[in-house]
Design an enzyme around this catalytic site. Structure first.
Site, short mmCIF file in Angstrom:
data_model
loop_
_atom_site.label_atom_id
_atom_site.label_comp_id
_atom_site.label_asym_id
_atom_site.label_seq_id
_atom_site.Cartn_x
_atom_site.Cartn_y
_atom_site.Cartn_z
CG PHE A 1 -2.01 1.04 1.07
CD1 PHE A 1 -3.07 0.84 0.21
CD2 PHE A 1 -1.93 2.23 1.76
CE1 PHE A 1 -4.05 1.81 0.05
CE2 PHE A 1 -2.90 3.21 1.61
CZ PHE A 1 -3.96 3.00 0.75
CG ASP B 1 -0.04 -2.07 6.96
OD1 ASP B 1 -1.15 -2.39 7.45
OD2 ASP B 1 0.10 -1.06 6.25
CE LYS C 1 -7.69 -0.83 4.97
NZ LYS C 1 -8.20 -0.10 3.80
#
Lengths: 416, 416
Positions: free
Chosen positions: B129, B201, B227
């Site tokens: 990301f 992460d 999320k």
């Protein structure tokens, strides 16, 4: 000494009095802690329902566009700009005051590294709000390039201390303890004459008095939205950078929200032009949305009108406390001169902590700050003259009666 | 190929089916974007009212203690800990993923500066990301001590690239594009054998599959709560540090919340012992309070049960799409093997952007990621088997009909 009736009359004649109706305030509470956490705008009660029930629960991911979440840091920044003398697209609401200070401190040091790399001192006040000092210490330690934090003990010493080694002067415009108001224009001019940049922490001045960053020639400013701006507990902070300096450097919290092309998902960072480069990660939208409700109220009046009322309130409170409590060991540490006074009043008392606890039980909410400081914030959007009178009277009663000596007030607990 | 009736039967027999009732979901919407923004727990609707109306508007500043705001970063961290294999008092909820990554990256580099100062490479995937890469770039640039970010193009290359110069390997456990699931234990072991530290992460894995940081011997972890954890738009993130490393270093965002004695208001920073030193400034309490509502639901089931359902859902969706849409140019880029698959499924299509827009109009919410990726997240707390079947069917209809070629779907707009 005024009478209570005179104060009621002042409230009756106050052209700002109706603004109090914009807020949800507990009845009978005299809330003089808006400089620590502002009160709740009525609009926030409806807005939060809209954000959670409609925008989150129903709109889901599409709300990033359809409900305007994506642009909220910039849009609310524009809503705030006029309160601090900033222009359009010069402010963003994001992250915390501490984090934003870190960003602008790096930016300022980078500018100086280009202009005058021998300047290695970050100058501030020893009684500045601690997080400002800690952030500067953390950065100096990380950089390991000879930077240091120098602390001074008075506004006079501060002016004398700005010198050839000073990279940045980092000042909270209104001191959180004393309520001392620094002269932004004069201090900025002095700093610039001496080759230093200025960072202004506006936490205790934004929404409390007129601020004109651009007229003062300031370089960087940061501040919170949860005190006089009534943005909600821990609401996101703001950051402003002088357009002349803004695009000269990037800041190291270089997250995707500050990228020139955020959704291209590129594998190298390129800072966005303008103040958006001071964004980093995804922001807490429910808390962020509340900030607008607080800001909206300010657009129903002017900072000049609020300043006049603020000074009248703090004048009255100082006068009443000194008259009503003259037999007690209270020391005013807030300047009497208007040009040096923010919107809170601080008295020292040897047992300040306990006196504040007793006051809270009596329905007067101020707060305590080490080592002996009792702090009373007057927020002209909703504080009344009669509140100032009653607070002084109840303080007198608490001191006269010795109520504060009760065991339940002597035991320390933590208060923000 | 399954029938729709078989899928309804699977839902009827699903022991987790009742968990869907914990959430407020728009009727008829097939929401496969919980890996971008999770849905709203019913409890959040009541909790937010409590936080704004009672805790803020009535409790005001006293709520920092009386409503437990002050301890919320730690208390919610403990509530999250079991989902990631962390112990008590090892996690805090605070700031953003990007900001927390910055903190742990500095910490990891500081540990390496003590152990092996010649290690100067931060290693990660090119298709990680982007904010993770950007943050590493920002830090390397700031430090100006020879640090660099090295990007690799596959999990195999990643393993080969860990070497004598590697300070830190920084990996998103489930890749946001492909859904590839890295083996945390194996990769951590490899890194440690080669002398590198690991930063995980967990944005696309927390709440989606069982994670055991301590069993894997991981060093640092960060992630978001908005999320699969359903914490709300932009809800604050989390940070975990191995207890063995935690107190070795401090992190440079050294705000007052990470101080050993926060309310003593001292003029020098001293990091708190434990994970609290990873706190910085005052947190957005309304958004933060919502995180708890999302976490509570996880305590009604187990990550193992959720993982089984997740894999069954993604298996079904892959099978159905490949059967139903076999005549169209779809390429599965998510691993078929369970051990390498997270909880989302990505297909490439030459016009992925437009196909996703058409799907959204048809009531199937997935999302698009550059360059051609259609991403569908399955969140076993509330996704149903019939949703997977219907989504594949509607995708087939959109592709067969060419609906996506309509002009309104071809025009780009930004979606998070």
């Amino acid at each position: 000494m005024s009478t209570r009736e005179q104060c009621l009359e002042l409230d009756a004649q106050d052209p700002l009095a109706s603004l109090r109706n914009e807020f949800s305030l507990p009845e009978k509470l005299i809330y003089l802690d808006g400089n620590s956490l502002g009160v709740c705008p009525n609009a926030a009660l409806e807005r939060v329902h809209q954000v959670v029930k409609v925008e989150w629960a129903e709109g889901l991911v599409t709300s990033w566009n359809s409900a305007g979440w994506r642009a909220l840091p910039e849009r609310l920044g524009n809503r705030l700009a006029s309160l601090i003398g900033a222009g359009e697209n010069e402010v963003v609401i994001t992250d915390t005051t501490s984090t934003n200070l870190y960003k602008v401190l790096v930016a300022a040091l980078r500018v100086q590294a280009q202009r005058a790399p021998e300047r290695k001192v970050i100058l501030t006040e020893r009684n500045n709000f601690p997080t400002d000092i800690y952030i500067a210490e953390g950065l100096a330690e990380l950089l390991d390039q000879g930077y240091s934090v120098r602390l001074v003990d008075s506004p006079d010493e501060l002016q004398r201390a700005v010198g050839d080694d000073t990279a940045v002067v980092m000042i909270t415009q209104v001191n959180y303890k004393t309520g001392y108001l620094h002269n932004m224009s004069e201090l900025t001019r002095l700093c610039h004459e001496k080759g230093a940049l200025t960072i202004w922490d506006l936490c205790h001045s934004v929404g409390a008095l007129p601020i004109d960053l651009k007229a003062a020639g300031a370089d960087y400013a940061i501040g919170c939205t949860y005190k006089y701006l009534n943005g909600g507990p821990g609401a996101p902070a703001f950051v402003w950078v002088s357009p002349a300096l803004r695009d000269m450097t990037w800041q190291p919290l270089s997250g995707w929200w500050g990228h020139a092309r955020q959704f291209q998902m590129e594998s190298h960072y390129e800072p966005a032009p303008g103040i958006s480069r001071y964004l980093c990660g995804t922001q807490p939208m429910i808390s962020m949305a509340m900030v607008e409700c607080g800001l909206d109220v300010f657009h129903k009046t002017s900072m000049q009108a609020l300043r006049e009322k603020s000074l009248a309130l703090t004048d009255l409170f100082i006068k009443q406390v000194e008259a009503r409590c003259s037999s007690h060991p209270l020391t005013l540490i807030t300047p009497r001169e208007h040009i040096y006074r923010g919107s809170h009043v601080s008295f020292e008392h040897p047992h300040g902590y306990s006196v504040i606890q007793a006051l809270i039980e009596r329905g007067v909410v101020g707060d305590y700050r080490e080592p002996h400081i009792m702090r009373f914030g007057f927020t002209p959007l909703y504080s009344r003259f009669v509140d100032a009178w009653d607070a002084a009277e109840i303080l007198g009663q608490v001191l006269d009666s010795g109520l504060w000596r009760d065991e339940r007030f002597m035991t320390r607990k933590q208060v923000t």
